[in-house]
Design an enzyme around this catalytic site. Structure first.
Site, short mmCIF file in Angstrom:
data_model
loop_
_atom_site.label_atom_id
_atom_site.label_comp_id
_atom_site.label_asym_id
_atom_site.label_seq_id
_atom_site.Cartn_x
_atom_site.Cartn_y
_atom_site.Cartn_z
N HIS A 204 58.52 19.83 2.08
CA HIS A 204 59.36 18.72 2.51
C HIS A 204 59.43 17.57 1.49
O HIS A 204 59.82 16.46 1.85
CB HIS A 204 58.90 18.18 3.87
CG HIS A 204 59.25 19.09 5.01
ND1 HIS A 204 58.50 20.20 5.32
CD2 HIS A 204 60.28 19.08 5.89
CE1 HIS A 204 59.04 20.82 6.34
NE2 HIS A 204 60.12 20.18 6.71
N HIS B 134 66.01 25.86 11.30
CA HIS B 134 64.99 26.19 12.31
C HIS B 134 65.48 27.31 13.22
O HIS B 134 65.32 27.28 14.44
CB HIS B 134 64.61 24.97 13.13
CG HIS B 134 63.90 23.91 12.34
ND1 HIS B 134 63.33 22.80 12.92
CD2 HIS B 134 63.66 23.78 11.01
CE1 HIS B 134 62.79 22.04 11.99
NE2 HIS B 134 62.98 22.63 10.81
N TYR C 76 70.27 18.40 11.39
CA TYR C 76 70.07 18.79 10.00
C TYR C 76 71.40 19.08 9.31
O TYR C 76 71.54 18.89 8.10
CB TYR C 76 69.17 20.03 9.93
CG TYR C 76 67.71 19.73 10.11
CD1 TYR C 76 66.93 19.27 9.05
CD2 TYR C 76 67.09 19.92 11.33
CE1 TYR C 76 65.58 19.00 9.20
CE2 TYR C 76 65.73 19.66 11.50
CZ TYR C 76 64.98 19.20 10.43
OH TYR C 76 63.65 18.93 10.60
#
Length: 1008
Positions: free
Chosen positions: A331, A440, A447
């Site tokens: 990340h 995900h 997102y």
């Protein structure tokens, strides 16, 4: 003691060979103000005596963290040599485990190595000796050591290999977070494209155009005042950067995660480190770049250039350099993305100071640009990359010298990006054939916004050049972007799409629509995509009347804002159906054995278990329309009562999620799935549609809870049916929620059965319906509830919990629900919604429902096999076939061999039929997945990231629909995927080759 920071003296238990010397030095540091200095000579050795603290991982632990070793090393000069770290037991004579750390670098580097995975040998709990074997070929030299953690638990997904420790966490290259962690693997990919002979004039012109567009996009020109320079100097000074000879020091620069610090010591160690967050550091670099490029005074520019070069050199010295992975880079993209435009804007200054190639290589490494050489069959799109590193990838290539190598790299970038944008198979990212935007392993608008913000400008930069993305790739990204303005109204999207952030405040960004429009049409024939431009103009229209340069340009080209979308859309990779008229949106969402019911983290969406259990939301209020104005408000929200859902109404404490770390593929998160494959929607002629699902809650909470649910959308009418509701919960009632609407004021009225408005507060009423009932809610939506049901209506102050912090919340709400009692067995429901009606219209609708000849709709069947509804006005019959059935005999359908959905509209003028059908099963795998069950046959919680079928392609399936009468195909957009295969006994068999749960329709005419 398992943690060592070196501030006062060489710790007890530390010793070196006779030719080496250990001391505490203030020359270098990674925390505090000192480190351990190791002056070594030939074949040196350093020994640390004391318990290592290692404990083997125990299966079934609450956390999947693995005991690991971590250390920072400063090397003043690169060496073609290594350190070897050996861990053993005193007196044993040989090490239990070891790993190597390469020294071909200058500056700080670190390693995180898991004992049981990343080292050679077998670690032992009794290990009490660390031996560091120094360089064997370097003669004499100096190394600095700081922040050494002999044993610390680290999430096994996060260790990252690099040039210093290439054997760390090899499995990460095939894991869900590979897009962050596989920098080493990307760098070693073979360059497959041939090197061209020369750079053509067309390519040089394209490079210049892309450079200009990139710079215009990022450069924020401003008027510079003395205060701006002083502010930058002040912020720069806070980093403590100073030079002594060729050495540079300053505060450490770190990611915010500190995953390697033990929980008990995390705050102390963070304070000791006194580090600068990487995101703040790179933001300062970006600010300096903008002011430097805007300034017109040479003294200011010299000062700013000096600060920027110091920041570049210190960052490099801190290990943010080519080939270094900082222990982990998971990340990290969010923290590093300002670095890329900063370096690009300062490229002339960097070139003047001899730092251009160094910075470009750092950019190339951390953006993972080497991934462009991935074999195309293995390429997977990723919204994180589009959002955080894509601009860096392109910049690292645009900054190359004008050579054939640059052409090859940009050509590889084009192919890689095009492949990343194509419809992804299975649950892979990023975009689906139906417009879903994946992250995900599910459709994830929060997102997707960042992904569009990243990828659409790049498509614009490349547009009109030999490097533009392929037509199919362009179409796919375009479809996904346009879909966002369908499930959002006007800006905010449906709460059911909020995943782990059910705030109701998340919204789309209009700007990606502008860049998609300016990227041209997918076929490259037009410089402006007028359909996308019209969508942008609708979304960008400012209340003030002021407009941007892009708005003025598009308006000057004769493009006007589109009308509010109207129609029906099925997005089955999101288990989502959307229905729009005028300015309102109604959307329903479910889940299946492929698509999770909820995403919950330890501090996010703690009560969102039911958020996609058939959640039907109407967004119709506000200017612009918002979730809050339409009835959703977080504070006081009853998390049991998502509109349209059938749930066991549990006390708030029992509804709270129990979030676990179930395996090494995932973190502490909950993504529960069903074992049912039937969930999705169907549209007919793009105007009306339906949605249905087999609801089966996961056994982690209430595995006996089942229902068969359907929703039929006809213009402003929504018919909602439920059957076969069952569970074994005898303590709490099972309910189907009609609505839950926030009350801005307690006197906001609802109306029951055409009676005067109920404006009193609080208010509560329960009814056993001997006759049909009606409700007009406080948002202008009407509800018709047939007789024979138990209806409850409430206006009250509700007390709830914050979805993230668990804090108490409260708010005033109106709600209505159908009560199915405790431990229901074979219960059902029926109700209809009229969106945006007045009291008189609702009364007329209810009166018409009394007459079979005037009723707006008829329920033709409602049982375990099928829910079937006929809509009179549209002459449409819609079928939710939960099971195959060879004896349907309702309407035009005689039989069906697959659980499916079918809609048939009669064309009275021609006597023909328009037929739409879908197999909602994504068919990513067949049968039962055995490892979802324990030894007793009970379904268990699993991580979706651990599923082999996540990347599987949807399998084709032939659906056979038998219609009454003899029909021939008149037309079909589906081509050969829909075909008539037989006529017999006044029956027509139509076959549909189904894939990706995509609806298909055809026109049929009477056949002689």
């Amino acid at each position: 003691m398992y943690i060592y920071s070196f501030e006062q003296e060489v710790p007890a238990g530390w010793s070196s060979d006779g030719q080496s010397r250990l001391s505490i030095s203030g020359d270098r540091y990674k925390d505090g103000a000192h480190s351990l200095r190791w002056d070594y000579k030939e074949r040196p050795r350093l020994t640390v005596s004391g318990p290592i603290g290692f404990r083997p991982f125990q299966e079934g632990s609450v956390s999947q963290a693995r005991d690991s070793f971590a250390v920072w090393i400063y090397n003043p000069r690169p060496l073609q040599d290594k350190l070897t770290f050996e861990f053993g037991r005193s007196g044993r004579g040989q090490a239990d485990c070891r790993f190597d750390f390469h020294l071909d670098f200058r500056g700080w580097r670190t390693v995180w190595a898991a004992y049981e995975r990343d080292m050679d040998g077998t670690p032992h709990p009794d290990m009490d000796t660390l031996t560091i074997h120094g360089p064997q070929s370097a003669g004499e030299g100096t190394l600095y050591i700081d922040q050494l953690l002999l044993c610390t638990p680290i999430d096994p997904r996060f260790h990252t290999r690099d040039f210093q420790a290439p054997a760390v966490n090899l499995r990460a290259d095939n894991a869900a977070n590979a897009h962050w962690l596989s920098l080493y693997a990307f760098e070693r990919l073979e360059r497959c494209l041939p090197l061209p002979d020369e750079v053509t004039p067309e390519q040089s012109a394209a490079h210049l155009k892309m450079n200009e567009r990139y710079e215009v996009f990022f450069f924020r020109k401003r008027n510079v005042a003395p205060d701006d320079i002083e502010r930058l100097e002040h912020d720069f000074a806070a980093y403590g950067i100073s030079r002594r000879g060729d050495a540079i020091t300053g505060r450490p620069v770190e990611l915010p995660f500190f995953d390697h610090f033990p929980a008990a010591d995390k705050e102390r160690l963070k304070a000791l480190a006194n580090s600068v967050q990487l995101i703040e550091y790179t933001k300062l670099m970006r600010r300096i770049a903008d002011v430097y490029r805007s300034a017109d005074r040479e003294d200011w520019k010299r000062k700013l250039a000096g600060m920027f070069i110091d920041l570049v050199d210190h960052l490099e010295d801190q290990g943010w350099a080519y080939g270094s992975s900082q222990g982990t880079v998971h990340h990290f993209g969010y923290s590093f993305r300002e670095y890329y435009p900063a370096v690009f804007l300062m490229r002339e200054v960097l070139k003047e100071h001899g730092r251009l190639e160094l910075s470009r290589r750092t950019m190339y490494w951390y953006s993972g640009t080497g991934r462009i050489h991935t074999p195309l069959a293995e390429v997977e799109g990723n919204i994180d990359i589009f959002n955080t590193t894509l601009h860096g990838m392109l910049a690292s290539l645009l900054m190359l010298d004008e050579t054939p190598y640059k052409v090859r790299e940009l050509s590889a970038f084009r192919l890689w990006l095009s492949q990343s944008l194509l419809p992804a198979r299975g649950l892979r990212a990023a975009y689906k054939i139906d417009g879903s935007a994946y992250h995900h392993v599910n459709h994830y608008p929060a997102y997707a916004v960042g992904g569009f913000q990243g990828v659409t400008p790049v498509m614009y930069f490349l547009g009109g050049t030999p490097y533009r993305v392929t037509e199919e790739a362009h179409k796919t990204a375009r479809r996904a972007l346009l879909a966002m303005r369908l499930y959002s109204n006007k800006y905010e999207w449906l709460v059911s799409l909020s995943a782990r952030h059910p705030t109701g405040k998340w919204a789309l960004d209009p700007e990606p629509f502008a860049y998609m429009a300016l990227a041209g049409t997918p076929d490259g024939t037009r410089d402006i995509d007028e359909e996308v431009a019209a969508a942008y103009l609708r979304l960008a229209a400012p209340a003030s009347g002021e407009s941007s340069d892009t708005v003025r340009r598009l308006m000057a080209a004769g493009i006007r804002p589109e009308a509010d979308p109207s129609g029906h859309w099925a997005m089955n990779y999101a288990a989502l159906a959307l229905h729009r008229r005028d300015s309102w949106l109604a959307g329903v969402r479910g889940h299946s054995r492929y698509l999770w019911a909820n995403e919950t983290y330890v501090s996010a969406n703690l009560y969102g278990r039911y958020i996609s259990h058939g959640h039907l939301q109407i967004m119709s209020q506000g200017d612009p329309v918002t979730n809050e104005a339409s009835g959703y408000s977080h504070d006081g929200w009853d998390w049991n009562r998502w509109p349209g859902t059938t749930t066991v109404h549990k006390p708030i404490a029992e509804l709270r999620s129990d979030v676990r770390n179930v395996d090494t593929f995932s973190g502490f998160e909950e993504m529960l799935i069903s074992d049912e494959s039937y969930a999705g929607g169907l549209h007919l002629e793009g105007r009306n549609g339906m949605f249905a699902m087999k609801l089966h809650e996961h056994p982690k909470y209430e595995g006996t809870h089942r229902a068969r649910k359907s929703y039929f959308f006809f213009d402003n009418r929504i018919v909602c049916l439920g059957s076969d509701i069952e569970n074994a919960e005898s303590r709490y009632a099972t309910e189907t929620t009609l609505f839950q609407n926030h009350l801005a004021g307690g006197n906001e009225a609802i109306r029951l059965n055409g009676e005067p408005p109920v404006d009193e507060f609080p208010y509560s009423r329960k009814m056993e319906l001997d006759n049909p009932a009606s409700i007009l809610d406080n948002k202008g939506n009407g509800y018709y509830i047939p007789r024979g049901q138990r209806l409850s209506v409430s206006k009250a102050t509700q007390h709830s919990k914050h979805q993230s912090t668990d804090a108490d919340t409260e708010g005033n709400f109106a709600a209505a629900w159908l009560d199915h009692g405790t431990a229901p067995d074979g219960e059902g429901y029926e109700y209809a919604i009229l969106v945006g009606v007045g009291a008189e219209q609702l009364v007329r609708f209810c009166e018409a429902m009394r007459s079979p000849d005037e009723a707006a709709y008829r329920v033709l069947n409602k049982d375990r096999l099928a829910h079937i509804v006929e809509d009179r006005a549209s002459r449409t019959t819609a079928y939710a076939f939960f099971e195959a059935n060879e004896s349907v005999d309702i309407g035009h359908v005689a039989a069906v061999d697959t659980p499916s959905m079918v809609m048939i509209r009669e064309e009275p003028e021609s006597g023909g039929l328009i037929v739409s059908a879908v197999d909602p099963d994504l068919r990513l795998y067949e049968g039962v997945e055995e490892d979802q069950y324990d030894e007793h046959g009970n379904r268990i919680e699993v991580s979706l990231y651990s599923r082999r079928w996540v990347h599987a392609e949807s399998k084709e399936h032939t659906l056979r629909l038998t219609l009454k009468g003899r029909w021939s195909r008149k037309a079909s957009d589906a081509g050969d995927a829909v075909r008539i295969v037989s006529h017999a006994d006044d029956r027509t068999v139509v076959e549909w080759t189904c894939k990706d749960a995509m609806p298909m329709e055809c026109r049929l005419e009477k056949s002689l």
